[in-house]
Scaffold this motif. Structure first.
Motif, PDB file in Angstrom:
ATOM      1  N   SER A   1      14.930 140.572   2.211  1.00 59.49           N
ATOM      2  CA  SER A   1      14.041 139.857   1.296  1.00 59.49           C
ATOM      3  C   SER A   1      13.376 138.720   2.057  1.00 59.49           C
ATOM      4  CB  SER A   1      14.811 139.306   0.099  1.00 59.49           C
ATOM      5  OG  SER A   1      15.177 140.329  -0.788  1.00 59.49           O
ATOM      6  N   ARG A   2      12.223 138.325   1.599  1.00 57.77           N
ATOM      7  CA  ARG A   2      11.480 137.254   2.251  1.00 57.77           C
ATOM      8  C   ARG A   2      10.839 136.362   1.182  1.00 57.77           C
ATOM      9  NH1 ARG A   2       8.472 141.884   2.198  1.00 57.77           N
ATOM     10  NH2 ARG A   2       6.265 141.621   1.679  1.00 57.77           N
ATOM     11  N   LEU A   3      10.653 135.098   1.522  1.00 56.60           N
ATOM     12  CA  LEU A   3      10.068 134.139   0.588  1.00 56.60           C
ATOM     13  C   LEU A   3       9.228 133.145   1.373  1.00 56.60           C
ATOM     14  CD1 LEU A   3      10.009 133.132  -2.399  1.00 56.60           C
ATOM     15  CD2 LEU A   3      11.850 131.548  -1.746  1.00 56.60           C
ATOM     16  N   THR A   4       8.033 132.885   0.876  1.00 54.30           N
ATOM     17  CA  THR A   4       7.116 131.938   1.519  1.00 54.30           C
ATOM     18  C   THR A   4       6.575 130.976   0.472  1.00 54.30           C
ATOM     19  OG1 THR A   4       6.447 133.560   3.189  1.00 54.30           O
ATOM     20  CG2 THR A   4       4.986 131.685   2.841  1.00 54.30           C
TER      21      THR A   4
ATOM     22  N   ARG B   1      15.722 137.328   5.384  1.00 54.74           N
ATOM     23  CA  ARG B   1      17.106 137.653   5.732  1.00 54.74           C
ATOM     24  C   ARG B   1      17.436 139.075   5.304  1.00 54.74           C
ATOM     25  NH1 ARG B   1      22.560 137.947   4.986  1.00 54.74           N
ATOM     26  NH2 ARG B   1      23.902 136.472   6.113  1.00 54.74           N
ATOM     27  N   THR B   2      18.303 139.728   6.092  1.00 54.83           N
ATOM     28  CA  THR B   2      18.767 141.078   5.748  1.00 54.83           C
ATOM     29  C   THR B   2      20.094 141.005   5.001  1.00 54.83           C
ATOM     30  OG1 THR B   2      19.879 141.274   7.877  1.00 54.83           O
ATOM     31  CG2 THR B   2      17.636 142.139   7.741  1.00 54.83           C
TER      32      THR B   2
ATOM     33  N   TYR C   1      18.128 136.784  10.514  1.00 54.21           N
ATOM     34  CA  TYR C   1      17.341 135.895   9.663  1.00 54.21           C
ATOM     35  C   TYR C   1      16.320 135.186  10.538  1.00 54.21           C
ATOM     36  CZ  TYR C   1      20.400 132.209  11.519  1.00 54.21           C
ATOM     37  OH  TYR C   1      21.086 131.358  12.348  1.00 54.21           O
ATOM     38  N   ASP C   2      15.238 134.744   9.934  1.00 55.75           N
ATOM     39  CA  ASP C   2      14.277 133.903  10.645  1.00 55.75           C
ATOM     40  C   ASP C   2      13.622 132.937   9.672  1.00 55.75           C
ATOM     41  OD1 ASP C   2      12.311 135.654   9.441  1.00 55.75           O
ATOM     42  OD2 ASP C   2      12.511 136.965  11.175  1.00 55.75           O
ATOM     43  N   LEU C   3      13.175 131.831  10.231  1.00 56.39           N
ATOM     44  CA  LEU C   3      12.566 130.753   9.454  1.00 56.39           C
ATOM     45  C   LEU C   3      11.344 130.251  10.197  1.00 56.39           C
ATOM     46  CD1 LEU C   3      12.805 128.742   7.025  1.00 56.39           C
ATOM     47  CD2 LEU C   3      14.127 127.266   8.567  1.00 56.39           C
ATOM     48  N   ASN C   4      10.193 130.247   9.507  1.00 55.38           N
ATOM     49  CA  ASN C   4       8.949 129.714  10.057  1.00 55.38           C
ATOM     50  C   ASN C   4       8.518 128.492   9.244  1.00 55.38           C
ATOM     51  OD1 ASN C   4       7.675 131.982  12.006  1.00 55.38           O
ATOM     52  ND2 ASN C   4       8.690 132.966  10.290  1.00 55.38           N
TER      53      ASN C   4
END
Length: 750
Positions: free
Chosen positions: A231-234, A252-253, A281-284
């Motif tokens: 899932s992803r959220l911006t 994140r998976t 996971y990654d964060l921008n």
């Protein structure tokens, strides 16, 4: 009538709704035969030799702006472009109009936006811009389902990945199945596979330049997606209206959540083998602040990690790797003709392996870290000359295979590893200029320097490109570029794994070099189709490989494990694109050869590189069925990779006739071919009716490998024995990774 002076009109072009800069907008003055394109900051500058002029501002997906202006002096003029509902019903494949592609000297370039990734069906439903790039001619994948790139005969270490000017050393998650680029955070991505602009250097085969979204200065919005594995959220919006904005994007998976539940349910089952826990996971994040009309500042950050853990029966194994990036940038406009972007950059890639078994443990780690400062200037001398120049300096620090091992009681302790530091710098300049009406040239020169201990290296990297305008719908282009590569990816695998090591040039490991020439035609067919046909030839010097049986990790004399040789690649790339109408898409075909030659490999004879692929075909189609329903499909075909397999065996035994061993005999390096690879994917996007203005949502169904093709991932030999236990033959068998895989993703924006 011509005016006494030439006047300059400049300014920025932004999206009316989000107030974000728009890249690649065409600004033209037809009566003066003048035109330009907005850059990554939305800035444009055009020189006009008239007092009164009609200025046209146009970009696909936006309403055209036509304005008549009276000039008596240089003028600053900004534009806010509104969405064009008529164009939004179409699927935009690339942002830049075909007419600009015909007129530009730039060739061998691919541009994508986040919209492209969301239209094409993908593995596990996770949009991935690097996998879309693999569908373009001249670009191959590293294997089934991976996001690795092999560009015009180059290896995975020969691609330069840049995110808002920061170098990223490992652009992959999940051992290469996904890239680190979250599509919700990306504004655009440009890949150069030749004709490299002079500001880029340090790699031989391609440049992948990623620009991140900046966030709206007018309104807050939330968007994201919920899929089967991730899932992803911006979230983005104004900090100070029309002055400052922010954007935060996270992904994140769920792998570890599912596997931990399964392991917990079966913890009392003695025959159950626990499943390792894995997730990434990654964060921008990005902040922009506009001080005034001439000064703005941005701060970009990225942090991402992959984590793999197995803990069972006193064996505790943990493996994590990832990138950290921070960029502070200042944009300053000196005048309508001159502007500069100065960046201070921190980039870090590392991996760590921890293993504990009973009372013994070891740790293995590797790292590359950069501290960089660069300034890039743009000077529009006149309508006929567009000059770029800049300076770059970077300090690299490496930890190569640091090993720490020992027992808990301290009786056995071991420490190995190497630490290096090096410095790299460059200055560059380029000029794009017209010669008459039909000829346009772009000439550039880059001087690169590298220092490692007492070793100094340098190289002059000329760049030149031309465009000859045959008519308004056809142009002929050509280019030459030289590139040097001073740091090298040390790997004993065919793909870019997280345990690969970056290693600097020294007195033994000399810098790699490539020279590439290319030429081709660009043609607009009617008003819907765009065709390019390019041929290229690339020479690669001082290529690196390993000796047979080389020891890579925890080796203080790693220099002694290398062999050096050369490579060359050539081919023909054909690309046909349709961007207008209910049905859009493209067809890409590549015919190519990639060779390697090393004095101590294959008896010094040339051999095909593992990623040599004779034929590579991609077909992508997107069709708008209704106002809310789109269907898409891709079909890919490729010649199988070249591999080394035994072509015979002999039996060896001791004097008593026991301890029989079967020894494989290998022929030429990469003398066999894997079976051809082909696959079809389908996608369906249903857009829900918005409940209020500014909201969007859709349901995306992707089906990967629709006809369940069993493509070979690797081949092994199974030993066949008779009823007496005697080996009678060896049978080749293939291992396939992905069968037909459906996935469902819900995307939203409000």
């Amino acid at each position: 009538m011509y005016a006494q002076n030439v006047y300059t009109v400049s300014g920025t072009i932004k999206d009316k709704l989000t107030n974000e800069p728009i890249i690649g907008v065409i600004v033209s003055a037809p009566s003066a035969q003048a035109g330009t394109m907005s850059d990554e900051n939305g800035f444009y500058s055009i020189s006009i030799p008239f007092d009164t002029i009609t200025l046209i501002v146009e970009q696909l997906g936006y309403k055209k702006e036509v304005i008549i202006i009276n000039l008596g002096q240089d003028m600053s003029l900004d534009f806010l472009l509104a969405d064009d509902d008529e164009h939004l019903k179409e699927i935009v494949i690339e942002g830049n109009p075909h007419k600009e592609a015909i007129n530009s000297t730039q060739m061998s370039k691919i541009s994508l936006s986040a919209k492209d990734a969301k239209q094409v069906p993908v593995l596990f439903g996770e949009p991935d811009l690097l996998k879309i790039l693999q569908l373009k001619p001249g670009i191959q994948s590293g294997g089934e389902g991976t996001s690795g790139l092999y560009v015009r005969g180059g290896g995975p270490d020969q691609n330069l990945f840049v995110v808002d000017n920061a170098i990223v050393y490992n652009p992959n998650h999940l051992f290469g199945l996904f890239s680190i680029f979250n599509t919700d955070a990306v504004k655009s991505i440009d890949l150069y596979k030749g004709d490299f602009p002079a500001q880029y250097g340090g790699r031989l085969s391609s440049v992948v330049d990623v620009k991140l979204n900046e966030g709206s200065t007018t309104k807050t919005s939330v968007r994201g997606g919920i899929g089967l594995i991730a899932s992803r959220l911006t979230v983005d919006g104004p900090i100070k209206k029309d002055k400052a904005s922010y954007i935060i994007s996270a992904r994140r998976t769920y792998f570890d959540i599912f596997t931990s539940q399964l392991n917990r349910m079966n913890k009392n089952n003695s025959s159950y083998d626990p499943i390792p826990a894995y997730y990434f996971y990654d964060l921008n994040g990005k902040v922009n602040y506009k001080f005034d009309e001439k000064n703005s500042f941005y701060l970009t950050g990225y942090f991402g990690r992959d984590v793999f853990n197995y803990d069972q029966n006193r064996l505790d194994f943990t493996f994590n790797w990832g990138n950290s990036v921070a960029v502070g940038g200042w944009n300053h406009i000196f005048s309508d003709k001159l502007k500069v972007t100065t960046s201070v950059i921190y980039s870090d890639y590392r991996y760590n392996i921890k293993n504990r078994f009973k009372d013994f443990s070891f740790k293995l780690s590797s790292m590359v870290r950069d501290y960089t400062i660069q300034s890039d200037f743009t000077y529009k001398h006149s309508e006929k000359h567009n000059i770029k120049f800049g300076i770059y300096t970077s300090n690299h620090r490496y930890i190569v295979g640091r090993l720490r091992a020992g027992t808990d009681d301290g009786k056995v302790q071991l420490g190995l590893g190497s630490v290096f530091s090096s410095q790299e710098g460059a200055i560059y300049a380029s000029d794009e200029f017209d010669v008459g009406v039909r000829w346009k040239f772009n000439t550039g020169l880059r001087l690169s320097l590298f220092k490692n201990k007492a070793n100094y290296f340098g190289g002059i990297e000329p760049r030149v490109a031309f465009r000859y305008l045959i008519n308004e719908k056809m142009s002929w282009k050509g280019s030459f570029a030289r590139m040097y590569q001073y740091i090298h990816l040390i790997s004993n695998s065919g793909a870019s794994l997280p345990t690969d090591i970056w290693y600097p040039s020294n007195s033994t490991v000399r810098p790699q070099r490539s020279d590439q020439v290319a030429t081709g035609l660009s043609i607009i067919i009617g008003d819907k189709f765009y065709l390019t046909d390019e041929v290229y030839y690339k020479w690669m010097k001082r290529q690196i490989d390993f000796k047979d049986g080389a020891m890579i990790y925890s080796n203080p004399n790693l220099d002694q494990e290398f062999v050096f040789g050369k490579g060359w690649a050539y081919g023909n790339e054909i690309y046909l694109e349709k961007r207008k109408g209910k049905t859009t898409g493209w067809v890409g075909y590549t015919l190519s050869w990639t060779w390697k030659q090393f004095p101590y490999i294959n008896n010094g004879e040339k051999f095909f590189a593992r990623y040599d692929r004779r034929h590579d075909l991609s077909i992508v189609i997107v069709h708008r069925l209704t106002e809310r329903l789109n269907i898409s499909g891709t079909w890919v075909y490729g010649t199988g990779n070249a591999v080394s397999l035994p072509n015979g065996r002999f039996i060896m035994q001791d004097l008593e006739g026991t301890n029989i061993k079967v020894i494989p005999v290998y022929g030429k390096r990469n003398g066999f071919r894997m079976p051809p690879y082909h696959r079809m994917d389908l996608g369906l996007i249903y857009k829900f009716k918005p409940k209020k203005e500014g909201t969007e949502s859709d349901l995306t169904l992707s089906i990967y490998n629709i006809y369940n093709r069993k493509n070979a991932y690797f081949i092994y030999f199974d030993e066949i024995q008779n009823e007496f236990g005697v080996t009678t033959k060896f049978q080749a068998k293939q291992v396939s990774l992905f069968p037909i895989i459906p996935s469902l993703t819900y995307n939203f924006k409000f």
